[in-house]
Design a protein around this motif. Structure first.
Motif, mmCIF file in Angstrom:
data_model
loop_
_atom_site.group_PDB
_atom_site.id
_atom_site.type_symbol
_atom_site.label_atom_id
_atom_site.label_comp_id
_atom_site.label_asym_id
_atom_site.label_seq_id
_atom_site.Cartn_x
_atom_site.Cartn_y
_atom_site.Cartn_z
ATOM 1 N N PRO A 231 24.303 0.779 24.827
ATOM 2 C CA PRO A 231 23.436 0.102 25.791
ATOM 3 C C PRO A 231 22.079 -0.262 25.198
ATOM 4 C CG PRO A 231 23.309 2.443 26.145
ATOM 5 C CD PRO A 231 24.304 2.235 25.039
ATOM 6 N N THR A 232 21.433 -1.220 25.830
ATOM 7 C CA THR A 232 20.038 -1.530 25.569
ATOM 8 C C THR A 232 19.257 -1.130 26.811
ATOM 9 O OG1 THR A 232 20.621 -3.398 24.147
ATOM 10 C CG2 THR A 232 18.376 -3.332 25.017
ATOM 11 N N LEU A 233 18.304 -0.222 26.646
ATOM 12 C CA LEU A 233 17.539 0.316 27.767
ATOM 13 C C LEU A 233 16.174 -0.373 27.804
ATOM 14 C CD1 LEU A 233 18.270 4.117 27.125
ATOM 15 C CD2 LEU A 233 19.690 2.449 28.329
ATOM 16 N N TYR A 234 15.767 -0.794 28.987
ATOM 17 C CA TYR A 234 14.479 -1.462 29.158
ATOM 18 C C TYR A 234 13.587 -0.602 30.045
ATOM 19 C CZ TYR A 234 16.951 -5.554 27.388
ATOM 20 O OH TYR A 234 17.680 -6.428 26.617
ATOM 21 N N VAL A 235 12.370 -0.361 29.594
ATOM 22 C CA VAL A 235 11.394 0.407 30.364
ATOM 23 C C VAL A 235 10.226 -0.513 30.691
ATOM 24 C CG1 VAL A 235 9.923 2.444 30.450
ATOM 25 C CG2 VAL A 235 12.062 2.512 29.152
ATOM 26 N N VAL A 236 9.948 -0.663 31.985
ATOM 27 C CA VAL A 236 8.823 -1.481 32.436
ATOM 28 C C VAL A 236 7.727 -0.538 32.917
ATOM 29 C CG1 VAL A 236 8.055 -3.267 34.031
ATOM 30 C CG2 VAL A 236 10.365 -3.352 33.085
ATOM 31 N N PHE A 237 6.574 -0.587 32.251
ATOM 32 C CA PHE A 237 5.432 0.244 32.625
ATOM 33 C C PHE A 237 4.500 -0.525 33.556
ATOM 34 C CE2 PHE A 237 6.838 1.901 28.515
ATOM 35 C CZ PHE A 237 6.864 3.271 28.751
ATOM 36 N N THR A 238 3.633 0.227 34.223
ATOM 37 C CA THR A 238 2.650 -0.416 35.101
ATOM 38 C C THR A 238 1.531 -1.085 34.312
ATOM 39 O OG1 THR A 238 1.474 1.692 35.280
ATOM 40 C CG2 THR A 238 3.084 1.165 37.012
ATOM 41 N N ARG A 239 1.334 -0.620 33.068
ATOM 42 C CA ARG A 239 0.310 -1.213 32.192
ATOM 43 C C ARG A 239 0.723 -0.982 30.745
ATOM 44 N NH1 ARG A 239 -2.065 0.269 36.361
ATOM 45 N NH2 ARG A 239 -3.646 -1.339 36.190
ATOM 46 N N PRO A 240 0.098 -1.632 29.795
ATOM 47 C CA PRO A 240 0.523 -1.503 28.395
ATOM 48 C C PRO A 240 0.412 -0.066 27.875
ATOM 49 C CG PRO A 240 -0.921 -3.415 28.685
ATOM 50 C CD PRO A 240 -0.971 -2.644 29.962
ATOM 51 N N VAL A 241 1.262 0.248 26.895
ATOM 52 C CA VAL A 241 1.221 1.541 26.204
ATOM 53 C C VAL A 241 1.120 1.267 24.706
ATOM 54 C CG1 VAL A 241 2.566 2.700 27.984
ATOM 55 C CG2 VAL A 241 3.746 1.665 26.034
ATOM 56 N N LYS A 242 0.794 2.321 23.952
ATOM 57 C CA LYS A 242 0.772 2.185 22.498
ATOM 58 C C LYS A 242 2.208 2.138 21.987
ATOM 59 C CE LYS A 242 -3.714 4.106 21.168
ATOM 60 N NZ LYS A 242 -4.417 5.159 20.394
ATOM 61 N N MET A 243 2.680 0.942 21.702
ATOM 62 C CA MET A 243 4.075 0.777 21.336
ATOM 63 C C MET A 243 4.416 1.500 20.038
ATOM 64 S SD MET A 243 6.557 -0.698 22.964
ATOM 65 C CE MET A 243 5.693 -1.877 23.986
ATOM 66 N N ASP A 244 3.459 1.589 19.105
ATOM 67 C CA ASP A 244 3.746 2.240 17.826
ATOM 68 C C ASP A 244 3.836 3.761 17.961
ATOM 69 O OD1 ASP A 244 1.089 2.476 18.444
ATOM 70 O OD2 ASP A 244 0.347 2.108 16.403
ATOM 71 N N GLU A 245 3.420 4.327 19.083
ATOM 72 C CA GLU A 245 3.526 5.768 19.289
ATOM 73 C C GLU A 245 4.589 6.130 20.322
ATOM 74 O OE1 GLU A 245 -0.039 7.974 19.815
ATOM 75 O OE2 GLU A 245 -1.258 6.598 18.614
ATOM 76 N N LEU A 246 5.235 5.132 20.931
ATOM 77 C CA LEU A 246 6.177 5.387 22.020
ATOM 78 C C LEU A 246 7.341 6.266 21.575
ATOM 79 C CD1 LEU A 246 7.182 4.943 24.874
ATOM 80 C CD2 LEU A 246 8.144 2.742 24.146
#
Length: 653
Positions: A153-168
């Motif tokens: 599967p490909t899982l998609y997470v939608v946040f309420t605001r941006p996050v640090k993608m390089d630390e996710l």
């Protein structure tokens, strides 16, 4: 004389000063009544910090803005902005720009801050805190507890605001549990102790969403708020997985991260198996089989061998591409696809055998693995009854028969009574709940009504209202038939009110006049010299008369009759006496011919008095003591035209 005047002035000044000092001394201690914002904030922006005190801290007319160096509100970490008064008791800090997100702020009003009115000072620091919005999970795809997820599967997470993608990747985990391996003692049968399940994790790849993915399914969200998570290896079949996004996940700015862990679960598809089947019922039911995974109907039909073959019908292309429907038990988590044997064309009472080949495939490529045989039966068509109920007129020169359509229904519970003009209105105005029994003080029939029945055939038959013993005077028959209702365990009582008469009555009511026309139901000719009574909802006689040679009756309008109305126009009942059965009609029965059907304008709710008035002044703003001049325009509706009204008196408040 001069000295005496000076002495009085000094005494007066001393008295005023003493009063002022007494007032200051009486002022309460300076305290903060309220402050905002506090706690966790959910929306970003440039909102103000507000502190309100229990007394005025600024005099009226005083300059409301502070200089940049003497604002009584201190904020840590610092942010550029300005202070001002709002009224006399509230101090406001307004930031020069939006508050940085994911940041915890401490606001302090220091001890010693003084009221410019009473001179009272704040005894101690007043401190409160708030945190600007931090990232939270809006939703995850697949949704919580979703079943039949792919093994890759490909899982998609939608946040309420941006996050640090390089630390996710440090804050995300995909896990599942498996039974612990048996110990040596358990394998030898020497121990039956149960060991706890073992939690395993899946290696993941985390990345931002691509433009193609975003445009296809997520264009209504902020692209910067979406992360994509993919397992590095295939997942296990029929397994419950938990996706965890851990607390502390940072935003691109600020020092605060996600407040708490977010967990969601999903289930991968299992092997194809048969879980249950429904193979008996009454037509037009469709037998079904419950599969663990979705199967297309064309695959099901191709893998089925049916005896007798004549029970098979060909599916259309659209039908063949369809699946069954998914069923998920929210309590147990059990899930299956209920799939119909839509390729069967069953006859009443027919028994059919269906064998599914072991090579039957689901949409994932799983095979059934073994042949499955089903014996399918039916008991014929389901018992049904079609009875519309409602208001009706039955010609008295014919047999009074109430139509009803039946299938495999030899009898039904029926109840009813007859009424006349003296007792019908009190009964008609008593309401009963939908499908409920209506109270009958003297039922003329209450029991089982037997019909002619032909197995598996629709029978158009009737209820003979002669069982209710109608007469020319007792010509109104109320009946109830109890029908089966799939949504109601105890069935549904359907009501019918029927007037057995030879008179057709047309009634029009208005405030000015009431018009009634009586004609023969058999010939359509006007019926003269028939007695007519108009009654109100309270059963009181309002007017009596008789039809003329044209079958017409012209009576006063209801505004000139002694008729009560709770709201809107009052209800009027008209009774027409005839040797062929008294007729009744009511203005409350709205199943007649409405003017809108003929594109005619009409007043749905006419009023007994139609007066319209407009009142206005000579100008909009006045000083105290000035004279106010008013003018009014009043018109009254007379017939269908607006005209001058009679003298009007009233009060202006």
């Amino acid at each position: 004389m001069k000295n005496r005047f000076i002495l009085c002035a000094v005494l007066a000044a001393a008295l005023v000063a003493g009063t002022a000092l007494s007032s200051l001394a009486a002022a309460p201690a300076l305290k903060v009544l309220s402050a905002s914002p506090k706690g966790k904030l959910y929306a970003g922006g440039r909102y103000s910090v507000s502190v309100s005190f229990n007394q005025p801290v600024a005099a009226l007319g005083e300059k409301t803005e502070f200089s940049s160096s003497n604002c009584p509100i201190t904020i840590s970490p610092k942010i550029k902005g300005s202070c001002r008064y709002s009224g006399t008791q509230t101090v406001i800090f307004e930031p020069a720009e939006n508050w940085p997100e994911a940041t915890a702020y401490t606001v302090t009003v220091p001890a010693g801050f003084k009221s410019a009115v009473s001179g009272k000072a704040l005894a101690q620091n007043y401190t409160f805190r708030f945190t600007t919005p931090v990232p939270e999970v809006n939703f995850v795809q697949p949704r919580k507890d979703e079943h039949w997820i792919s093994l890759n599967p490909t899982l998609y997470v939608v946040f309420t605001r941006p996050v640090k993608m390089d630390e996710l990747s440090k804050y995300v985990q995909l896990s599942y549990t498996v039974p612990a391996e048996a110990t040596f003692s358990q394998r030898l049968g020497l121990s039956s102790a149960k060991r706890p399940n073992v939690t395993k994790t899946v290696p993941l790849i985390v990345r931002p969403i691509s433009q193609l993915e975003y445009d296809k399914d997520f264009s209504y969200y902020n692209k910067q708020n979406i992360a994509v998570i993919s397992p590095l290896s295939a997942l296990e079949k029929g397994t419950r997985y938990t996706l965890t996004l851990k607390a502390g996940l940072p935003a691109p700015t600020g020092t605060q991260g996600m407040e708490k862990d977010y967990n969601t679960t999903f289930y991968t598809y299992p092997n194809l198996t048969v879980l249950n089947q429904i193979n008996d019922g009454c037509l037009p039911y469709t037998p079904t089989v419950d599969f663990s995974t979705p199967v297309r109907l064309k695959e099901l039909a191709a893998a089925a061998t049916v005896e007798p073959a004549s029970a098979v019908r060909k599916l259309s292309e659209q039908e063949g591409d369809a699946l069954g429907y998914d069923v998920v038990d929210n309590k147990t988590g059990a899930a299956y696809f209920r799939t119909p044997f839509a390729f069967l064309n069953l006859k009443p009472g027919q028994t059919v055998t269906v064998t599914l080949n072991k090579n039957l495939r689901d949409i994932y490529g799983n095979t059934l693995g073994e042949d499955k045989t089903f014996k399918i039966t039916n008991s014929g068509y389901c018992p049904t009854a079609d009875f519309s109920g409602g208001l009706g007129v039955l010609e008295s020169y014919l047999s009074p028969r109430l139509p009803i359509d039946l299938m495999n229904t030899p009898s039904l519970p029926v109840r009813g009574a007859r009424f006349n003009k003296e007792n019908f209105i009190p009964f008609d105005t008593v309401s009963a709940g939908y499908c409920a029994k209506k109270p009958l003080t003297s039922a003329t029939f209450d029991g089982t009504y037997t019909f002619k029945d032909v197995k598996d055939r629709t029978v158009k038959t009737f209820i003979d209202l002669n069982k209710f013993n109608p007469t020319a005077k007792d010509s109104i028959v109320f009946s109830q038939v109890k029908l089966q209702d799939k949504n109601r365990k105890d069935g549904c009582w359907v009501s019918s009110t029927d007037n057995i008469t030879d008179v057709g009555v047309t009634l029009k009511t208005s405030p000015e006049n009431i018009l009634l026309w009586a004609t023969s139901l058999q010939t359509g000719e006007p019926m003269p010299n028939l007695a007519v009574e108009l009654r109100g909802k309270d059963n009181k006689i309002l007017w009596t008369g008789s039809t003329d040679q044209d079958g017409l009756v012209r009576a006063p309008g209801w505004k000139n009759l002694d008729v009560a109305s709770e709201w809107g126009q009052p209800v009027v009942y008209a009774f027409v006496s005839s040797a062929g059965g008294d007729a009744v009609v009511s203005s409350a029965w709205n199943d007649g011919l409405e003017p809108w059907r003929f594109n005619l304008n009409y007043d749905y709710n006419p009023q007994p008095e139609a007066v319209r008035s407009v009142l206005f002044t000579d100008r909009g703003i006045y000083r105290p003591g000035e004279t106010l001049y008013l003018k009014g325009v009043v018109r009254q509706l007379k017939g269908s035209a607006w005209g001058l009204s009679q003298a009007v008196r009233g009060k202006v408040r």
